[in-house]
Structures are given as structure tokens and as C-alpha cells.
Design a protein around this motif. Structure first.
Motif, PDB file in Angstrom:
ATOM      1  N   GLU A 267      23.085  22.057  65.811  1.00 52.98           N
ATOM      2  CA  GLU A 267      22.245  21.446  66.841  1.00 52.98           C
ATOM      3  C   GLU A 267      22.489  22.015  68.231  1.00 52.98           C
ATOM      4  O   GLU A 267      21.620  21.916  69.096  1.00 52.98           O
ATOM      5  CB  GLU A 267      22.488  19.935  66.863  1.00 52.98           C
ATOM      6  CG  GLU A 267      21.996  19.225  65.615  1.00 52.98           C
ATOM      7  CD  GLU A 267      22.386  17.762  65.586  1.00 52.98           C
ATOM      8  OE1 GLU A 267      21.598  16.955  65.057  1.00 52.98           O
ATOM      9  OE2 GLU A 267      23.472  17.414  66.101  1.00 52.98           O
ATOM     10  N   LYS A 268      23.643  22.624  68.457  1.00 53.42           N
ATOM     11  CA  LYS A 268      23.939  23.223  69.760  1.00 53.42           C
ATOM     12  C   LYS A 268      23.684  24.724  69.782  1.00 53.42           C
ATOM     13  O   LYS A 268      24.018  25.400  70.748  1.00 53.42           O
ATOM     14  CB  LYS A 268      25.387  22.935  70.160  1.00 53.42           C
ATOM     15  CG  LYS A 268      25.611  21.482  70.566  1.00 53.42           C
ATOM     16  CD  LYS A 268      26.969  21.299  71.238  1.00 53.42           C
ATOM     17  CE  LYS A 268      27.127  19.889  71.784  1.00 53.42           C
ATOM     18  NZ  LYS A 268      28.435  19.707  72.479  1.00 53.42           N
ATOM     19  N   GLY A 269      23.118  25.243  68.690  1.00 53.91           N
ATOM     20  CA  GLY A 269      22.759  26.653  68.654  1.00 53.91           C
ATOM     21  C   GLY A 269      23.819  27.574  68.111  1.00 53.91           C
ATOM     22  O   GLY A 269      23.631  28.792  68.095  1.00 53.91           O
ATOM     23  N   ALA A 270      24.945  27.023  67.655  1.00 56.93           N
ATOM     24  CA  ALA A 270      26.028  27.862  67.151  1.00 56.93           C
ATOM     25  C   ALA A 270      25.869  28.121  65.659  1.00 56.93           C
ATOM     26  O   ALA A 270      25.398  27.253  64.915  1.00 56.93           O
ATOM     27  CB  ALA A 270      27.379  27.194  67.424  1.00 56.93           C
ATOM     28  N   PRO A 271      26.286  29.291  65.191  1.00 57.34           N
ATOM     29  CA  PRO A 271      26.144  29.614  63.768  1.00 57.34           C
ATOM     30  C   PRO A 271      27.171  28.876  62.918  1.00 57.34           C
ATOM     31  O   PRO A 271      28.272  28.556  63.378  1.00 57.34           O
ATOM     32  CB  PRO A 271      26.380  31.125  63.720  1.00 57.34           C
ATOM     33  CG  PRO A 271      27.230  31.411  64.916  1.00 57.34           C
ATOM     34  CD  PRO A 271      26.824  30.424  65.965  1.00 57.34           C
ATOM     35  N   VAL A 272      26.796  28.607  61.680  1.00 58.08           N
ATOM     36  CA  VAL A 272      27.716  27.984  60.730  1.00 58.08           C
ATOM     37  C   VAL A 272      27.431  28.577  59.354  1.00 58.08           C
ATOM     38  O   VAL A 272      26.292  28.604  58.897  1.00 58.08           O
ATOM     39  CB  VAL A 272      27.564  26.442  60.713  1.00 58.08           C
ATOM     40  CG1 VAL A 272      26.116  26.016  60.476  1.00 58.08           C
ATOM     41  CG2 VAL A 272      28.484  25.822  59.673  1.00 58.08           C
ATOM     42  N   ARG A 273      28.469  29.098  58.738  1.00 52.39           N
ATOM     43  CA  ARG A 273      28.355  29.687  57.401  1.00 52.39           C
ATOM     44  C   ARG A 273      28.374  28.571  56.364  1.00 52.39           C
ATOM     45  O   ARG A 273      29.273  27.741  56.351  1.00 52.39           O
ATOM     46  CB  ARG A 273      29.505  30.660  57.169  1.00 52.39           C
ATOM     47  CG  ARG A 273      29.630  31.212  55.757  1.00 52.39           C
ATOM     48  CD  ARG A 273      30.767  32.220  55.705  1.00 52.39           C
ATOM     49  NE  ARG A 273      31.102  32.623  54.351  1.00 52.39           N
ATOM     50  CZ  ARG A 273      32.129  32.148  53.648  1.00 52.39           C
ATOM     51  NH1 ARG A 273      32.937  31.237  54.192  1.00 52.39           N
ATOM     52  NH2 ARG A 273      32.369  32.569  52.427  1.00 52.39           N
ATOM     53  N   ILE A 274      27.365  28.573  55.494  1.00 52.54           N
ATOM     54  CA  ILE A 274      27.282  27.570  54.431  1.00 52.54           C
ATOM     55  C   ILE A 274      27.326  28.278  53.090  1.00 52.54           C
ATOM     56  O   ILE A 274      26.585  29.240  52.863  1.00 52.54           O
ATOM     57  CB  ILE A 274      25.985  26.738  54.539  1.00 52.54           C
ATOM     58  CG1 ILE A 274      25.957  25.978  55.860  1.00 52.54           C
ATOM     59  CG2 ILE A 274      25.875  25.766  53.362  1.00 52.54           C
ATOM     60  CD1 ILE A 274      24.671  25.168  56.066  1.00 52.54           C
TER      61      ILE A 274
END
Length: 351
Positions: A267-274
């Protein structure tokens, strides 16, 4: 919930460009962080007896600090230290620069409204990744997996089927799981990991579940086995407070399916690996769940909507994943055939 009218929206050109940029820059940062981690510890001169010795401090695979000498001070050890210092400085500078690039990228992503993964869920996933468990014994299943499928396909789906206040962690009980030493988690337990993110997390009376003060739930679940007595307590750490996974029918299909990895945006624009499970198996499992008579009616409708949405995403956007029996042998034949209409090209608007 009108399951046949779930909206799937394609990203525009600007959004697609920045999604690609985010994934590429995030991978560059991960590579830089991995290189920097190789310089944990120190390489210093240590006075001993009648001379200076080059002493290396490092951490072994169990997280225990070790030391060894590289030799007495001499031209060869001087060069070794100078090279090590220069490489460490370069790795530090590169990781910092790429971290700053990602911070700027996050601002762009927020402006383009690319954020999808709820912030708390993203923090939990990152912590599991940093602990060395994501994709190495734990997968993200349930609603949060849809964010990976969206990200890979360059689409977004109706928020009515992705809004969630919980997270399901599928534990591969075939593997021996241990938090990486670098995670620095007390007792090496999952509950301690969650508390580093939010101190209010507590194990509930249902030992497989943790909840925080706002009611956000994290469940640890493995597949059921037959006969049930073959599986004892399934957990990561040995603490009395650790979550104990509860076996659930049907999850063996998700456990045996190929892993599916994508970089989503929070939600803050940061990447997250799933790291989730194959979306074809996800959709088939959700459809099967929607037809279980003992399941809550509201959950059944949501299961069906998610199954249909993911089926359409696969058929329309992930053409490299055809719905073929040879690829999906982990599914029982009846489950495979029941889900086949989800991947019909005509229904997906392709024919």
C-alpha cells in the motif's frame, strides 16, 4: 457476491512500465543485499604475543560467532585486508544506493496507485522471507496469494475478493524448517517473528493461529495426512508459545504444486516478494472448497468468486500455464475435471 461479474482491470502503460521497473530494481537490491551479507563480521588486526595477526570474525550457519586467524601481518595479509575493506565499502555503498532508488520508486508507485498488498501482510511476508522460510518450507496461500497472480499478469481484480484481515501460511511438513540465523529471532519461533512486527501478536486458544490486537489473524497450516496419527505436532520453533500447525484436507494439492513467485507492491508502494502456489491449482482448490457442504455459505461464495477470477487471469494473461492434466497430476481427477470450465477461453473472452 455476484461471482460472474468480478472485474479484472488491466494496468495502463505507465503502471505496467513502473511495475517492471519495480521488479527489476527490487531484484538488483536483493542481489546487493545478498552480497553485503557476505561481509557480516569483521577482519581486523589483533595483537598477540610478539606480532599482529589478521583476525576474521564471522557467523556460522547456526548464527554462532566464530573467529579464525588469517596469518601474521605481512604483505600478503595486508593485501587481503585492503581488498576485503574495499569490497565491503563498495557493497555497502551499492546496497544503500539501491535502497534509495527503491524509496523513490515507492513514491512513483503510490502516485500511480499501484499499491495492492495490505501493509501488515506485506511486513509479515518480508519478515518470513528475511528469515529464510519463504519458498523454502512456507508458501502464501489463501487470499493473499491473489496479489502474486495479479502482479505477474499486470492486472488488478475487484477488491471485494482480495480484502482480507488474515494470512494463511502453508507449511511443507516434509521439510525441517528453521529460521535463518540472520533473522535474530528469540527461540527461532514463528510467533517471535510476528512479535517483531507487532508486539500485540499472541497465540490464540486455537494453537495454529496468532492474532494481534486489531484481530489480524495468521494461521499455520499443513496438509492433512491419512492416517492422521502419522503426523505429530508440526511447528517451526520449540517454544511452548509456538504455533502448532493444524492439518487441513485438500492442502496436499497446494503443497505438491509448483511454486509461483512474483513481486507485488504494498500500500505504500514498496515491493514485496510473494511465493504462492501454482494459480491453476489455487483456482481448482478454491472451487472445490466452494462446494464443500460443511463450509460457511459466505466463505463458499467468496471461494467461488476467487476461483473464477484466478481462472480468468490464467487464461487471459498467463498463457504459459495451460490447464493440462500432465502439469497438474497432484489434483484428483474429479477435482481437475470440475475446475476445467474455469479455464475455458470462450468464457474468458478470448474466443
Amino acid at each position: 457476491m455476484p461471482v460472474d461479474n468480478i472485474e479484472i482491470n488491466e494496468l495502463n502503460r505507465d503502471q505496467l512500465r513502473e511495475r517492471v521497473n519495480t521488479a527489476q530494481r527490487y531484484q538488483a537490491w536483493r542481489d546487493a543485499r545478498e552480497r553485503l551479507s557476505g561481509f557480516r563480521g569483521s577482519l581486523v588486526w589483533h595483537r598477540s604475543g610478539d606480532g599482529d595477526y589478521l583476525l576474521r570474525s564471522y557467523y556460522d550457519s547456526a548464527g554462532i560467532r566464530r573467529q579464525k586467524t588469517e596469518g601474521i601481518r605481512a604483505p600478503e595479509t595486508e593485501r587481503l585486508k585492503a581488498q576485503w575493506d574495499a569490497q565491503r565499502d563498495e557493497a555497502t555503498a551499492r546496497e544503500k544506493a539501491l535502497r534509495e532508488v527503491l524509496a523513490r520508486q515507492a513514491s512513483v508507485n503510490r502516485a500511480l496507485q499501484l499499491g495492492r498488498v495490505p501493509l501488515l501482510g506485506a511486513r509479515i511476508i518480508r519478515a518470513i522471507d528475511a528469515a529464510g522460510l519463504l519458498g523454502r518450507g512456507l508458501r502464501i496461500v489463501g487470499t493473499n496469494a491473489i496479489y502474486a497472480y495479479e502482479a505477474a499478469a499486470g492486472v488488478t481484480v475487484d477488491a471485494s475478493i482480495t480484502t482480507t484481515e488474515d494470512m494463511d501460511l502453508l507449511m511443507d511438513a516434509r521439510r525441517s524448517l528453521r529460521l535463518a540465523a540472520a533473522a535474530d529471532i528469540k527461540d527461532g519461533t514463528l510467533i517471535s517473528l510476528l512479535r517483531k512486527i507487532d508486539r500485540s501478536f499472541e497465540r490464540t486458544r486455537q494453537n495454529f493461529r496468532a492474532a494481534n490486537r486489531d484481530g489480524y489473524l495468521v494461521d499455520l497450516i499443513p496438509p492433512a495426512v491419512d492416517p492422521p496419527w502419522r503426523r505429530g505436532d508440526v511447528r517451526i520453533g520449540a517454544s511452548e508459545e509456538e504455533l502448532t500447525a493444524i492439518p487441513i484436507d485438500g492442502l496436499a494439492w497446494l503443497e505438491s504444486a509448483p511454486a509461483f513467485e512474483a513481486v507485488a507492491i504494498d500500500e505504500k508502494g514498496a515491493p514485496v516478494r510473494i511465493v504462492a502456489t501454482d494459480p491453476r491449482v489455487f483456482a481448482a482448490h478454491k472451487l472445490w472448497l466452494s462446494r464443500q457442504p460443511g463450509r460457511d455459505p459466505l466463505k463458499r461464495r467468496r471461494d467461488e468468486a476467487q476461483a473464477k477470477a484466478v481462472g480468468r487471469i490464467v487464461t487471459r494473461e498467463l498463457a504459459h500455464l495451460p490447464y493440462e492434466a500432465d502439469d497438474l497430476r497432484m489434483l484428483p481427477r474429479a477435482v481437475f475435471e470440475a475446475a476445467r470450465p474455469l479455464f475455458d477461453a470462450t468464457d474468458a473472452g478470448l474466443l
